[in-house]
Design a protein around this motif. Structure first.
Motif, PDB file in Angstrom:
ATOM      1  N   ILE A  96       0.854  -1.182   0.000  1.00 20.34           N
ATOM      2  CA  ILE A  96       0.000   0.000   0.000  1.00 20.34           C
ATOM      3  C   ILE A  96       0.892   1.235   0.000  1.00 20.34           C
ATOM      4  O   ILE A  96       1.820   1.347   0.808  1.00 20.34           O
ATOM      5  CB  ILE A  96      -0.899   0.012   1.255  1.00 20.34           C
ATOM      6  CG1 ILE A  96      -1.782  -1.237   1.283  1.00 20.34           C
ATOM      7  CG2 ILE A  96      -1.748   1.282   1.330  1.00 20.34           C
ATOM      8  CD1 ILE A  96      -2.094  -1.710   2.682  1.00 20.34           C
ATOM      9  N   TYR A 113      -0.229   7.009  -9.288  1.00 25.19           N
ATOM     10  CA  TYR A 113      -0.637   5.604  -9.312  1.00 25.19           C
ATOM     11  C   TYR A 113      -0.038   4.853 -10.497  1.00 25.19           C
ATOM     12  O   TYR A 113       0.469   3.731 -10.341  1.00 25.19           O
ATOM     13  CB  TYR A 113      -2.163   5.503  -9.334  1.00 25.19           C
ATOM     14  CG  TYR A 113      -2.685   4.090  -9.488  1.00 25.19           C
ATOM     15  CD1 TYR A 113      -2.413   3.116  -8.532  1.00 25.19           C
ATOM     16  CD2 TYR A 113      -3.454   3.729 -10.602  1.00 25.19           C
ATOM     17  CE1 TYR A 113      -2.888   1.813  -8.665  1.00 25.19           C
ATOM     18  CE2 TYR A 113      -3.941   2.432 -10.741  1.00 25.19           C
ATOM     19  CZ  TYR A 113      -3.652   1.478  -9.780  1.00 25.19           C
ATOM     20  OH  TYR A 113      -4.129   0.200  -9.921  1.00 25.19           O
ATOM     21  N   ILE A 124      -1.929  -1.047  -3.922  1.00 22.50           N
ATOM     22  CA  ILE A 124      -3.092  -0.233  -3.570  1.00 22.50           C
ATOM     23  C   ILE A 124      -2.577   1.162  -3.241  1.00 22.50           C
ATOM     24  O   ILE A 124      -1.735   1.328  -2.351  1.00 22.50           O
ATOM     25  CB  ILE A 124      -3.855  -0.848  -2.386  1.00 22.50           C
ATOM     26  CG1 ILE A 124      -4.455  -2.197  -2.806  1.00 22.50           C
ATOM     27  CG2 ILE A 124      -4.953   0.100  -1.885  1.00 22.50           C
ATOM     28  CD1 ILE A 124      -5.043  -2.982  -1.656  1.00 22.50           C
ATOM     29  N   VAL A 182      -8.975   1.173   1.865  1.00 21.70           N
ATOM     30  CA  VAL A 182      -7.836   0.282   1.663  1.00 21.70           C
ATOM     31  C   VAL A 182      -8.210  -1.140   2.072  1.00 21.70           C
ATOM     32  O   VAL A 182      -7.890  -2.112   1.362  1.00 21.70           O
ATOM     33  CB  VAL A 182      -6.605   0.777   2.436  1.00 21.70           C
ATOM     34  CG1 VAL A 182      -5.547  -0.329   2.548  1.00 21.70           C
ATOM     35  CG2 VAL A 182      -6.006   1.996   1.752  1.00 21.70           C
ATOM     36  N   ALA A 185     -10.300  -2.513  -0.609  1.00 22.08           N
ATOM     37  CA  ALA A 185      -9.484  -2.850  -1.773  1.00 22.08           C
ATOM     38  C   ALA A 185      -8.696  -4.136  -1.553  1.00 22.08           C
ATOM     39  O   ALA A 185      -8.519  -4.933  -2.483  1.00 22.08           O
ATOM     40  CB  ALA A 185      -8.526  -1.693  -2.083  1.00 22.08           C
ATOM     41  N   LYS A 189      -8.935  -7.323  -3.807  1.00 21.06           N
ATOM     42  CA  LYS A 189      -7.699  -7.833  -4.388  1.00 21.06           C
ATOM     43  C   LYS A 189      -7.566  -9.332  -4.140  1.00 21.06           C
ATOM     44  O   LYS A 189      -7.055 -10.080  -4.989  1.00 21.06           O
ATOM     45  CB  LYS A 189      -6.512  -7.088  -3.787  1.00 21.06           C
ATOM     46  CG  LYS A 189      -5.139  -7.570  -4.255  1.00 21.06           C
ATOM     47  CD  LYS A 189      -4.047  -6.748  -3.578  1.00 21.06           C
ATOM     48  CE  LYS A 189      -2.673  -7.325  -3.836  1.00 21.06           C
ATOM     49  NZ  LYS A 189      -1.608  -6.552  -3.175  1.00 21.06           N
ATOM     50  N   GLY A 195      -4.942  -4.381  -7.921  1.00 22.23           N
ATOM     51  CA  GLY A 195      -4.778  -3.300  -6.964  1.00 22.23           C
ATOM     52  C   GLY A 195      -5.878  -2.272  -7.119  1.00 22.23           C
ATOM     53  O   GLY A 195      -6.919  -2.536  -7.736  1.00 22.23           O
ATOM     54  N   ALA A 196      -5.642  -1.075  -6.585  1.00 18.53           N
ATOM     55  CA  ALA A 196      -6.680  -0.054  -6.643  1.00 18.53           C
ATOM     56  C   ALA A 196      -6.059   1.322  -6.501  1.00 18.53           C
ATOM     57  O   ALA A 196      -4.977   1.491  -5.936  1.00 18.53           O
ATOM     58  CB  ALA A 196      -7.707  -0.279  -5.539  1.00 18.53           C
TER      59      ALA A 196
END
Length: 396
Positions: A96, A113, A124, A182, A185, A189, A195-196
């Motif tokens: 993350i 990103y 993420i 998170v 996500a 995942k 991911g995100a």
């Protein structure tokens, strides 16, 4: 589930609070700060707010949100620094990445990103900004957003000025949104392997809490329903802080049955009336009820009034100081702790919820750049390489 690794380019409170919640889960959290510039003090400005606790860059306001974390400093304005960032993400298996800098700076610092996704396709990414990436240069500060989103307009006495909340609600709301999204996500995942990218707008997150006020505009509400009303509730009557002989008690009547119980207590019988049996009727006599109830409570001690209310099942509460809150059994038993380098125990706020294997005692908040060398060694750099990078201003 293995402990996650979070790399966070954070400062101030909103993202720092979010990643503190990850630290409470036992995850590894590495906070990333800039190398010293020509102006100002190095690192997070919050390091220098409050009383000196251990050294100048670990002051009282900084400690609590940063216990249990590591701290590194990289110069992301330089290509070498951005390359190091990518290597850290790859070699440490960073799950993350978080940041709360201006969106206009994402690409130039190599923290956007798409760039980090090229290093770890399953990463993420979560960012907090004032109003989201559509407003890339708008800085976000809790008090300013409180003013902008209407919180100050609905807080404070009806005949007084707009008022800030006593705690930084919007910083904490934004941090909680990062934490929640998170975690969402990560769950997705686990199913998709993807991911995100999560953008949290402080303004939008705060506006989502206007659920009891903003929709009233379409119901042709009276303007008094969407402005300041002191400690009263806009809909339920009576709800307020009432004076006693020696203090205050907060009384909250949430339904007609509770009103009947209240007006059955000796000293409160005179408040009863046919028109007041329903909340709708009481709303029409709001000011009179408030005045009469004030006169009734003023004749009793705080302890005596609270006992009477308890005996009759009336929702109420003492108005505690922060000193009182820490002494409450329900809170005192949940407090987390850290220790200063000389061993002094510092009590911290409790976690929001109880979870299995939750961390309750944390290593002390890190010095500026305390772990830069150890993290760089972990990804395979030799001491002489680190020294050269330091000499060039790539790391601190």
């Amino acid at each position: 589930m293995r402990p996650r690794t979070v790399l966070s380019m954070e400062q101030a409170l909103s993202m720092t609070y979010a990643t503190q919640r990850f630290a409470q889960l036992g995850w590894r959290v590495i906070r990333l700060e800039a190398t010293p510039g020509k102006k100002g003090l190095p690192g997070d400005p919050n390091r220098y707010i409050g009383e000196v606790v251990v050294d100048d860059d670990r002051r009282s306001y900084f400690i609590a949100p940063n216990v249990g974390k590591e701290a590194i400093a990289l110069n992301l304005k330089e290509g070498e620094g951005r390359d190091l960032l990518k290597r850290i993400i790859k070699d440490l298996g960073v799950d993350i990445f978080c940041c709360n800098t201006l969106p206009s700076r994402y690409e130039s610092l190599g923290i956007d990103y798409e760039t980090l996704k090229s290093v770890n396709p399953e990463i993420i990414w979560a960012g907090i900004s004032a109003m989201g990436p559509a407003y890339p240069n708008r800085p976000g500060y809790d008090p300013a957003i409180q003013a902008m989103v209407g919180y100050m307009e609905v807080t404070g006495p009806a005949d007084g000025p707009p008022t800030l909340s006593g705690i930084p609600l919007i910083d904490l709301k934004a941090g909680d949104e990062v934490y929640a999204n998170v975690c969402l996500a990560l769950a997705e995942k686990a199913e998709t392997g993807k991911g995100a990218c999560i953008h949290v707008s402080m303004l939008q997150a705060a506006a989502s809490w206007l659920i009891t006020t903003l929709p009233l505009l379409d119901f042709d509400c009276d303007p008094s329903e969407v402005t300041r009303c002191g400690n009263e509730h806009r809909k339920f009557i009576p709800v307020n802080a009432y004076p006693t002989e020696d203090g205050f008690v907060f009384i909250a009547i949430g339904n007609d049955l509770q009103w009947q119980r209240l007006t059955g207590i000796p000293g409160f019988v005179s408040l009863a009336g046919e028109a007041r049996k329903t909340n709708a009727g009481r709303s029409k006599e709001r000011n009179a009820i408030h005045g009469e109830l004030t006169e009734a409570t003023r004749k009793q001690t705080t302890v005596g009034l609270m006992k009477a209310l308890s005996d009759h099942g009336i929702p109420h509460a003492p108005i505690h100081t922060i000193y009182d809150v820490r002494k409450m059994e329900a809170i005192a038993s949940k407090l987390t702790t850290t220790r200063t380098p000389d061993g002094k125990v510092i009590h911290l706020a409790p976690p929001a919820v109880d979870l299995e294997n939750q961390v309750v005692e944390f290593p002390f908040a890190p010095r500026y750049s305390q772990h830069t060398e150890s993290v760089l060694q972990e990804i395979g750099l030799a001491p002489e390489e680190i020294g050269a990078l330091r000499a060039r201003g790539v790391v601190a």
